[in-house]
Enzyme design. Structure first.
Site, PDB file in Angstrom:
ATOM      1  N   LYS A 253      -9.424  42.667 -35.978  1.00 37.03           N
ATOM      2  CA  LYS A 253      -9.612  41.764 -37.117  1.00 37.03           C
ATOM      3  C   LYS A 253      -8.835  42.194 -38.355  1.00 37.03           C
ATOM      4  O   LYS A 253      -8.657  41.390 -39.275  1.00 37.03           O
ATOM      5  CB  LYS A 253     -11.096  41.619 -37.429  1.00 37.03           C
ATOM      6  CG  LYS A 253     -11.859  40.865 -36.351  1.00 37.03           C
ATOM      7  CD  LYS A 253     -11.386  39.428 -36.222  1.00 37.03           C
ATOM      8  CE  LYS A 253     -12.145  38.679 -35.158  1.00 37.03           C
ATOM      9  NZ  LYS A 253     -11.697  37.292 -35.017  1.00 37.03           N
TER      10      LYS A 253
HETATM   11  N1  PMP Z   1     -14.508  41.339 -29.720  1.00 36.12           N
HETATM   12  C1  PMP Z   1     -15.057  41.648 -30.909  1.00 36.12           C
HETATM   13  C2  PMP Z   1     -15.798  42.935 -31.044  1.00 36.12           C
HETATM   14  C3  PMP Z   1     -14.938  40.763 -31.988  1.00 36.12           C
HETATM   15  O1  PMP Z   1     -15.492  41.080 -33.174  1.00 36.12           O
HETATM   16  C4  PMP Z   1     -14.261  39.548 -31.788  1.00 36.12           C
HETATM   17  C5  PMP Z   1     -14.171  38.582 -32.931  1.00 36.12           C
HETATM   18  N2  PMP Z   1     -15.229  37.644 -33.003  1.00 36.12           N
HETATM   19  C6  PMP Z   1     -13.705  39.256 -30.535  1.00 36.12           C
HETATM   20  C7  PMP Z   1     -13.856  40.178 -29.529  1.00 36.12           C
HETATM   21  C8  PMP Z   1     -13.000  37.960 -30.237  1.00 36.12           C
HETATM   22  O2  PMP Z   1     -11.804  37.806 -30.921  1.00 36.12           O
HETATM   23  P1  PMP Z   1     -11.386  36.349 -31.445  1.00 36.12           P
HETATM   24  O3  PMP Z   1     -12.349  35.990 -32.547  1.00 36.12           O
HETATM   25  O4  PMP Z   1      -9.988  36.496 -31.945  1.00 36.12           O
HETATM   26  O5  PMP Z   1     -11.498  35.404 -30.319  1.00 36.12           O
END
Ligand code: PMP
Length: 346
Positions: free
Chosen positions: A48
């Site tokens: 992130k």
């Molecule tokens: N794994 C974790 C620990 C996350 O915080 C997130 C974000 N929600 C994701 C996977 C998925 O990533 P994305 O939001 O880009 O689909």
């Protein structure tokens, strides 16, 4: 010759360019070569960081943000931490509206990263004025010179990965990858990375990992948001109970669902076999790959890149706690009777 100090200007210089590491053991019994893109190497220990930096810098370029302005988002998770980190370095105020379900550890962490945290009741509907969505919306309206990141519905979330994660993986593999696997929450990671990779080679297969209890897989297959699919589950950051516009469903070839229990065990196995101490969804991603491998999706010459989103330190009181695992009913009798031994010397 003049001596120079080799230092980074700030922690933000370390975002992205994460390593690709070959997995030698955990998937060894399946055909194919497996490589992990380890996003825990970002300074905020998760993928992130990329979207926090990218979305804020885009707003700066458009003249929407100037020092002293306010960044607002609804998350206690990785995005909140990354936004707080970027805000400190760039001189913004950061306001995070979080659910009362968030752990005390998470709330303290965000406060220590300089964010102002509003804890909102978890057990109210999303249109209730006390819900964290409505609180964030209200704060955005009331706070002059503020921006609302809104990661589930922000196209820049996809673009951040199109510009960084996709090209990194293409270059690290010299274009030799055949499959890309990633977890889907907002869908930004998989959609942006997939768009870039498929532009280079349309035959690359992109596989999304979803949770039981989430609507994403069924929506991909039928175009219907089936509310009957929704039930509570434990993995944080994976799956969703709504359809995020930050997911480009056309860029994903197939969704695979995983359970809380299998994902927790696989995360622990990843630590013990590869020395990689990573988060719950990293376990979910590897678990999904195991299931796909059993279905015969990969061949001997497949080069599979699996994105692993965050670090294990965030889950010490969850999947890495024997007590928590036992409380969830995730240990069978044999594991309870023969736990990993800790010898106490007195
Ligand atoms: N794994 C974790 C620990 C996350 O915080 C997130 C974000 N929600 C994701 C996977 C998925 O990533 P994305 O939001 O880009 O689909």
């Amino acid at each position: 010759m003049k001596q120079e100090i080799r230092a980074h200007n700030s922690v933000l210089d370390l975002i992205g360019d994460t390593p690709l590491i070959k997995l030698n053991r955990i998937l060894a019994k399946y055909p194919g070569n497996y490589y992990a893109k380890i996003e825990a190497f970002n300074p905020g220990h998760s993928t992130k960081d990329r979207i926090a930096l990218y979305i804020i810098e885009q707003a700066e370029k458009k003249g929407i943000l100037k020092p002293g302005d306010t960044i607002i988002e609804t998350t206690s998770g990785n995005t909140g931490f990354s936004l707080a980190m970027v805000s400190i370095i760039k001189g913004y105020d950061c306001i995070l509206a979080v659910s009362s379900k968030s752990s005390a550890d998470k709330i303290e962490t965000l406060k220590n990263m300089g964010a102002k945290v509003y804890v909102c009741p978890a057990n109210v509907s999303t249109d209730d004025p006390r819900s964290y969505y409505q609180v964030a919306k209200r704060l955005h309206e009331e706070t002059p010179n503020s921006i609302y990141i809104n990661q589930y519905f922000n196209e820049l979330n996809i673009e951040a990965h199109y510009k960084t994660t996709g090209p990194e993986i293409w270059n690290q593999t010299n274009g030799l990858l055949t499959h890309f696997v990633a977890c889907c929450g907002t869908g930004g990671t998989i959609s942006g990375t997939s768009r870039y990779l498929k532009e280079q080679n349309k035959d690359i297969s992109v596989l999304g990992i979803d949770a039981y209890g989430s609507v994403l897989k069924k929506y991909h297959e039928t175009g219907q948001l089936d509310k009957k699919e929704i039930y509570p589950y434990r993995i944080e950051g994976l799956g969703k109970n709504l359809i995020p516009s930050a997911t480009d469903f056309d860029s994903i070839d197939h969704f695979e669902k995983v359970t809380d229990e299998d994902s927790a065990h696989t995360a622990r196995e990843l630590a013990k076999t590869e020395g990689l101490f990573l988060g719950y969804t990293s376990g979910a991603a590897i678990q999904g790959v195991k299931q796909l491998a059993k279905q015969g999706v990969f061949a001997k010459d497949s080069n599979v890149v699996i994105l692993l989103p965050d670090h294990g330190s965030k889950y010490l009181s969850k999947i890495y706690s024997d007590q928590w695992m036992e409380d969830q009913g995730f240990f069978d009798t044999e594991q309870i009777e023969n736990p990993q031994k800790v010898e106490v010397i007195r």
